[in-house]
Design a protein around this motif. Structure first.
Motif, PDB file in Angstrom:
ATOM      1  N   GLU A 179       0.836  -1.205   0.000  1.00 14.41           N
ATOM      2  CA  GLU A 179       0.000   0.000   0.000  1.00 14.41           C
ATOM      3  C   GLU A 179       0.869   1.253   0.000  1.00 14.41           C
ATOM      4  O   GLU A 179       0.584   2.227  -0.695  1.00 14.41           O
ATOM      5  CB  GLU A 179      -0.912  -0.025   1.231  1.00 14.41           C
ATOM      6  N   LYS A 232       0.888   4.120  -2.884  1.00 21.08           N
ATOM      7  CA  LYS A 232       0.522   5.491  -2.506  1.00 21.08           C
ATOM      8  C   LYS A 232       1.594   6.475  -2.956  1.00 21.08           C
ATOM      9  O   LYS A 232       1.283   7.550  -3.480  1.00 21.08           O
ATOM     10  CB  LYS A 232       0.315   5.568  -0.991  1.00 21.08           C
ATOM     11  N   ASN A 240       0.876   9.388  -5.622  1.00 25.45           N
ATOM     12  CA  ASN A 240       1.114  10.786  -5.239  1.00 25.45           C
ATOM     13  C   ASN A 240       2.017  11.487  -6.244  1.00 25.45           C
ATOM     14  O   ASN A 240       1.763  12.634  -6.625  1.00 25.45           O
ATOM     15  CB  ASN A 240       1.723  10.876  -3.838  1.00 25.45           C
TER      16      ASN A 240
END
Length: 109
Positions: free
Chosen positions: A24, A28, A32
């Motif tokens: 995860e 992420k 981003n």
């Protein structure tokens, strides 16, 4: 004959997705960075719409390209560390390497 082809394709994709599991945190981080790149591209588009000087636009495009190269490196590192390592453990390293080579042929100039 068509049924065999239809059946083979989803099974292949199922296996492919099954072998490409990422943390995860790494997903992420990549998302981003892509979001920042997306915003940067919108900014460059605005510069063009405002008829900003071409050298300024080129400098910003170079920055976007650098950001894309850096996120591409993250994706490649993640793939090598997670997917290729997993394929080696599961015994299907040749298939994984062939997919990577094929992708790199399209990715690299």
């Amino acid at each position: 004959m068509t049924q065999g082809k239809v059946k083979a394709t989803p099974d292949h994709h199922h296996d492919h997705h099954h072998n490409h599991i990422h943390s995860e945190a790494s997903l992420k981080q990549i998302i981003n960075r892509l979001s920042r790149i997306e915003g940067h591209i919108r900014g460059v588009k605005t510069m063009v719409a405002e008829s900003r000087p071409c050298p300024e636009v080129l400098i910003q495009l170079a920055a976007v390209r650098g950001a894309i190269d850096r996120v591409s490196r993250l994706v490649l590192d993640e793939h090598l560390n997670e997917c290729v390592a997993r394929a080696a453990q599961e015994g299907n390293i040749e298939e994984e390497l062939q997919e990577l080579k094929s992708a790199l042929d399209r990715f690299l100039p």
